[in-house]
Design a protein around this motif. Structure first.
Motif, short mmCIF file in Angstrom:
data_model
loop_
_atom_site.label_atom_id
_atom_site.label_comp_id
_atom_site.label_asym_id
_atom_site.label_seq_id
_atom_site.Cartn_x
_atom_site.Cartn_y
_atom_site.Cartn_z
N SER A 1 -1.11 -1.87 -5.63
CA SER A 1 -2.11 -1.49 -4.62
C SER A 1 -3.16 -2.58 -4.46
O SER A 1 -3.62 -2.85 -3.35
CB SER A 1 -2.77 -0.17 -5.02
OG SER A 1 -1.82 0.89 -5.01
N ALA A 2 -3.55 -3.20 -5.58
CA ALA A 2 -4.52 -4.29 -5.51
C ALA A 2 -3.93 -5.47 -4.73
O ALA A 2 -4.63 -6.12 -3.93
CB ALA A 2 -4.92 -4.74 -6.92
N SER A 3 -2.65 -5.73 -4.93
CA SER A 3 -1.97 -6.81 -4.20
C SER A 3 -1.99 -6.56 -2.70
O SER A 3 -2.09 -7.49 -1.91
CB SER A 3 -0.53 -6.95 -4.70
OG SER A 3 -0.48 -7.32 -6.05
N GLU B 1 0.83 -1.21 0.00
CA GLU B 1 0.00 0.00 0.00
C GLU B 1 0.87 1.25 0.00
O GLU B 1 0.61 2.21 -0.75
CB GLU B 1 -0.92 0.01 1.22
CG GLU B 1 -1.87 1.20 1.26
CD GLU B 1 -2.80 1.15 2.45
OE1 GLU B 1 -4.01 0.92 2.23
OE2 GLU B 1 -2.34 1.32 3.59
N LEU B 2 1.89 1.27 0.83
CA LEU B 2 2.81 2.40 0.89
C LEU B 2 3.49 2.62 -0.45
O LEU B 2 3.64 3.76 -0.92
CB LEU B 2 3.87 2.16 1.97
CG LEU B 2 3.67 2.86 3.31
CD1 LEU B 2 4.72 2.38 4.31
CD2 LEU B 2 3.76 4.37 3.15
N THR B 3 3.91 1.55 -1.08
CA THR B 3 4.55 1.63 -2.40
C THR B 3 3.59 2.26 -3.41
O THR B 3 3.98 3.15 -4.19
CB THR B 3 4.98 0.24 -2.89
OG1 THR B 3 5.87 -0.35 -1.93
CG2 THR B 3 5.68 0.32 -4.24
N SER C 1 -11.62 0.59 -5.15
CA SER C 1 -12.93 0.74 -4.52
C SER C 1 -13.58 -0.62 -4.31
O SER C 1 -14.13 -0.91 -3.24
CB SER C 1 -13.84 1.62 -5.39
OG SER C 1 -13.36 2.93 -5.47
N SER C 2 -13.50 -1.47 -5.33
CA SER C 2 -14.09 -2.81 -5.25
C SER C 2 -13.39 -3.66 -4.18
O SER C 2 -14.05 -4.33 -3.37
CB SER C 2 -13.98 -3.52 -6.60
OG SER C 2 -14.65 -2.78 -7.60
N LEU C 3 -12.06 -3.60 -4.17
CA LEU C 3 -11.30 -4.42 -3.22
C LEU C 3 -11.45 -3.91 -1.78
O LEU C 3 -11.50 -4.72 -0.84
CB LEU C 3 -9.83 -4.45 -3.62
CG LEU C 3 -9.54 -5.20 -4.92
CD1 LEU C 3 -8.06 -5.10 -5.30
CD2 LEU C 3 -9.95 -6.66 -4.83
N ASN C 4 -11.52 -2.59 -1.59
CA ASN C 4 -11.76 -2.04 -0.26
C ASN C 4 -13.10 -2.53 0.28
O ASN C 4 -13.23 -2.88 1.46
CB ASN C 4 -11.74 -0.51 -0.29
CG ASN C 4 -10.33 0.05 -0.32
OD1 ASN C 4 -9.38 -0.58 0.13
ND2 ASN C 4 -10.18 1.24 -0.86
N GLY C 5 -14.11 -2.53 -0.59
CA GLY C 5 -15.42 -3.01 -0.20
C GLY C 5 -15.40 -4.49 0.18
O GLY C 5 -16.06 -4.92 1.14
N PHE C 6 -14.61 -5.27 -0.56
CA PHE C 6 -14.49 -6.70 -0.28
C PHE C 6 -13.84 -6.95 1.08
O PHE C 6 -14.33 -7.77 1.88
CB PHE C 6 -13.66 -7.37 -1.38
CG PHE C 6 -13.41 -8.83 -1.17
CD1 PHE C 6 -14.45 -9.75 -1.27
CD2 PHE C 6 -12.14 -9.30 -0.87
CE1 PHE C 6 -14.23 -11.11 -1.07
CE2 PHE C 6 -11.90 -10.65 -0.67
CZ PHE C 6 -12.95 -11.55 -0.77
N VAL C 7 -12.75 -6.22 1.37
CA VAL C 7 -12.07 -6.38 2.67
C VAL C 7 -12.98 -5.93 3.80
O VAL C 7 -13.05 -6.57 4.86
CB VAL C 7 -10.74 -5.60 2.69
CG1 VAL C 7 -10.12 -5.65 4.09
CG2 VAL C 7 -9.76 -6.17 1.67
N LEU C 8 -13.71 -4.83 3.60
CA LEU C 8 -14.63 -4.34 4.62
C LEU C 8 -15.71 -5.38 4.92
O LEU C 8 -16.06 -5.61 6.08
CB LEU C 8 -15.28 -3.03 4.15
CG LEU C 8 -16.24 -2.35 5.14
CD1 LEU C 8 -15.51 -1.98 6.43
CD2 LEU C 8 -16.86 -1.11 4.51
N ALA C 9 -16.21 -6.04 3.88
CA ALA C 9 -17.21 -7.09 4.06
C ALA C 9 -16.63 -8.25 4.88
O ALA C 9 -17.31 -8.83 5.75
CB ALA C 9 -17.70 -7.60 2.71
N MET C 10 -15.35 -8.59 4.64
CA MET C 10 -14.69 -9.65 5.41
C MET C 10 -14.56 -9.27 6.88
O MET C 10 -14.74 -10.10 7.77
CB MET C 10 -13.30 -9.93 4.82
CG MET C 10 -13.31 -10.64 3.48
SD MET C 10 -11.63 -11.08 2.94
CE MET C 10 -11.23 -12.40 4.10
#
Length: 209
Positions: free
Chosen positions: A132-134, A52-54, A188-197
């Motif tokens: 960032s997706a990783s 994320e920092l990268t 946006s999609s991946l943030n939503g996925f992690v939030l759901a988890m």
């Protein structure tokens, strides 16, 4: 007196810019507080944080290099600072505080490298979305393995969801840069996925109790 569509769009743009900036001022604070109180990095992915920092460093460098409006990336130096604090805390509680100097040297060296030539920063930006997706996948993997989200801030991830969505709209309204727009759509999609988890595993813990 009727308001013109241009005025309405300018108001919306300013609202999205300011709300994103203000939220990012505190977006990582809940995570920092959780780690500091627990004195543990359980549920946090060190690999995810580094990725994320990268992504943040590459993105803000790309925006500055291409003279994008400062209002479209003003929050990133703040996010980088907060992530750095979080990284130092995680390293400290993992007994790897000495490694912080190595990471700092790598980030500074990498930043210098991407600014050497135009093609390097453009290539780095092309890889930025993947990086960032990783980081999000690494966070999701860490949650899946631990099946415990008690040490992860749902508020911080909610803010990330909002700010990425907001940046999608501000990008469309300003530079319309396809690389930047793709980045925010994916995140946006991946943030939503992690939030759901996070909510899913928090519900499971309550059931066990």
């Amino acid at each position: 007196m009727l308001t013109s569509p241009v005025d309405d769009s300018n108001i919306l743009l300013h609202l999205l810019n300011y709300s994103t900036f203000c939220l990012c001022l505190v977006s990582k604070i809940p995570s920092i507080v959780l780690v500091a109180r627990a004195k543990s990095s359980k549920g946090f992915s060190l690999k995810g944080l580094l990725l994320e920092l990268t992504g943040y460093v590459v993105f803000v460098t790309y925006q500055i290099h291409h003279a994008a409006p400062s209002s479209t990336f003003l929050e990133y130096p703040i996010l980088i600072s907060q992530d750095t604090v979080l990284l130092l805390l995680i390293l400290y509680y993992n007994g790897k505080a000495k490694h912080s100097l190595i990471y700092i040297a790598l980030f500074v060296g990498g930043w210098k490298l991407v600014t050497l030539q135009d093609w390097i920063i453009d290539l780095a930006m092309s890889l930025c979305t993947l990086i960032s997706a990783s980081s999000k996948f690494a966070s999701a993997q860490c949650l899946y393995q631990s099946k415990d989200s008690s040490g992860v801030s749902a508020l911080a991830w909610s803010i990330s969801c909002y700010t990425c969505l907001a940046r999608m709209f501000t990008t469309i309204m300003t530079t319309a840069d396809i690389q930047v727009l793709t980045r925010f759509a994916v995140l946006s999609s991946l943030n939503g996925f992690v939030l759901a988890m996070i909510f899913y595993y928090r519900r499971d813990v309550k059931k066990v109790e």
